[in-house]
Design an enzyme around this catalytic site. Structure first.
Site, PDB file in Angstrom:
ATOM      1  N   SER A 121     -13.734   0.905  13.349  1.00 47.08           N
ATOM      2  CA  SER A 121     -12.705   0.412  13.172  1.00 47.08           C
ATOM      3  C   SER A 121     -12.225   0.548  11.595  1.00 47.08           C
ATOM      4  CB  SER A 121     -12.552  -1.226  13.384  1.00 47.08           C
ATOM      5  OG  SER A 121     -13.627  -1.740  12.587  1.00 47.08           O
ATOM      6  N   SER A 128     -13.913  -1.061  -4.014  1.00 51.35           N
ATOM      7  CA  SER A 128     -12.907  -2.204  -3.960  1.00 51.35           C
ATOM      8  C   SER A 128     -12.455  -2.471  -5.458  1.00 51.35           C
ATOM      9  CB  SER A 128     -13.628  -3.534  -3.360  1.00 51.35           C
ATOM     10  OG  SER A 128     -12.669  -4.674  -3.598  1.00 51.35           O
ATOM     11  N   TYR A 139     -20.136  -9.960  -2.562  1.00 46.60           N
ATOM     12  CA  TYR A 139     -19.427  -8.779  -2.530  1.00 46.60           C
ATOM     13  C   TYR A 139     -19.122  -7.797  -3.744  1.00 46.60           C
ATOM     14  CZ  TYR A 139     -15.734  -5.814  -0.401  1.00 46.60           C
ATOM     15  OH  TYR A 139     -14.867  -4.823  -0.118  1.00 46.60           O
ATOM     16  N   LYS A 165     -20.251  -4.070  -4.875  1.00 44.41           N
ATOM     17  CA  LYS A 165     -19.615  -3.215  -5.322  1.00 44.41           C
ATOM     18  C   LYS A 165     -19.429  -2.798  -6.714  1.00 44.41           C
ATOM     19  CE  LYS A 165     -17.501  -2.762  -1.114  1.00 44.41           C
ATOM     20  NZ  LYS A 165     -17.780  -1.322  -0.169  1.00 44.41           N
ATOM     21  N   THR A 215      -7.417  -5.539   7.839  1.00 46.46           N
ATOM     22  CA  THR A 215      -8.273  -4.778   8.407  1.00 46.46           C
ATOM     23  C   THR A 215      -9.348  -5.718   9.190  1.00 46.46           C
ATOM     24  OG1 THR A 215     -10.024  -4.549   6.877  1.00 46.46           O
ATOM     25  CG2 THR A 215      -8.152  -2.783   6.849  1.00 46.46           C
TER      26      THR A 215
END
Length: 331
Positions: A49, A178, A191, A195, A226
């Site tokens: 996806s 990101s 996160y 990243k 998303t």
């Protein structure tokens, strides 16, 4: 202190994976000639996806041979993509790769190279996950999974693909990070740490690969609608359910809002990401950017990117590493 809500915690976050593609993608006769990809072989991780799924179909419609990888085969998403490829005559090969598995990464890249008859032209490290919540409540299970997926996964993939690329003296690597790989949002768990790590690893290897004529570009998306949001909510709920109250009690308001859920990433177009990557692939080798910020709205990392490039060139530009540093930053 601002009021905590799900939008405050997650609204500025970049989506790194996952979005079930429903929007119509460019048909071959609508692809600008300069962005066609006939003859290109592209391996993409995280294609069930999101950006990965969109990029796989889009690039195949541009004429590329696409190796769309995902974990946990067989699965419905793989069958849907396979059917689209069959119906529309697209050159898509679906390969099982869980980027946390040394064995699957090695076997999957080897299979793609076998089908391709040699080195891959492009590797896109897109697979990634997110678990929200303050750093203190991130236990080792959540932390290890985030680093295994978001940092060690791209490392495994690059190590697997680079020997053949180096032998061919050509190739491109895209690592999807990101805007949160350069700026930080409180309450977003590990996160940003993962990243940030991927940003650093990508920049370092970009310098090291100049001598091998392999370009590296870091894609920095902002927030997009998303499936990462739903996936993050599920992982966060599991984390909160097993978290020790001694940690949770320090962040009551934040935890309550995390449990409430709600953000979907806004109403931006996730197809911005494959379009940006396609434009960079079309650029001449050696002219491609180290970083590409992708979002129609605010891009707070741009100032940081500019300063960091200036610092790298100023610090090492006249050193023995200077040719590599200047080549990457076009200085």
């Amino acid at each position: 202190m601002p009021t905590m809500n799900r939008r405050t915690l997650l609204g500025a976050a970049a989506a790194t994976t996952a979005f079930t593609a429903t929007a119509a993608l460019s048909k071959p006769d609508l692809v600008p000639p300069a962005l066609g990809m006939a003859g290109k072989s592209v391996l993409i991780t995280g294609c069930s996806s999101g950006f990965g799924r969109l990029t796989a179909e889009d690039f195949a419609r541009r004429g590329a041979k696409v190796f769309a990888t995902m974990r946990n085969l067989p699965r419905q998403e793989a069958e849907e993509l396979r059917q689209i490829a069959e119906d529309d005559g697209l050159d898509i090969h679906i390969i099982e790769i869980d980027v946390t598995s040394d064995e699957q990464v090695a076997a999957g890249v080897a299979e793609a190279e076998r089908i391709n008859g040699g080195a891959l032209d492009v590797l896109i490290n897109n697979a990634g996950i997110s678990t929200a919540g303050p750093i203190e409540i991130q236990d080792m299970e959540a932390t290890k999974l985030m680093f295994e997926t978001n940092v060690f996964g791209p490392h495994r993939m690059m190590r697997a693909a680079l020997p053949a690329m180096r032998a061919a003296k050509s190739g491109q690597i895209f690592n999807v990070t990101s805007q949160l790989g350069r700026v930080m949002l409180p309450g977003f768990g590990q996160y940003s740490p993962t990243k940030f790590a991927l940003e650093a690893m990508s920049e370092q290897i970009a310098y090291e690969l100049v001598q091998h004529n392999i370009d590296v570009t870091i894609i920095e998306p902002g927030g997009y609608p998303t499936k990462i949001w739903a996936n993050a909510n599920a992982l966060t709920e599991k984390l909160l359910s097993r978290a020790d109250p001694v940690h949770l009690d320090g962040y009551t308001a934040m935890v309550d809002q995390l449990r409430a859920g709600g953000n979907t990433g806004g109403d931006t177009d996730p197809a911005d990401v494959p379009r940006a990557i396609a434009e960079i692939i079309a650029m001449p080798a050696g002219t491609r950017p180290l970083r590409k910020e992708v979002h129609p709205g605010a891009k707070p990392q741009m100032a940081i990117n500019k300063v960091c490039a200036e610092v790298q060139v100023g610090w090492l530009g006249e050193s023995p590493y200077g040719p590599w540093i200047r080549a990457v930053h076009h200085a």
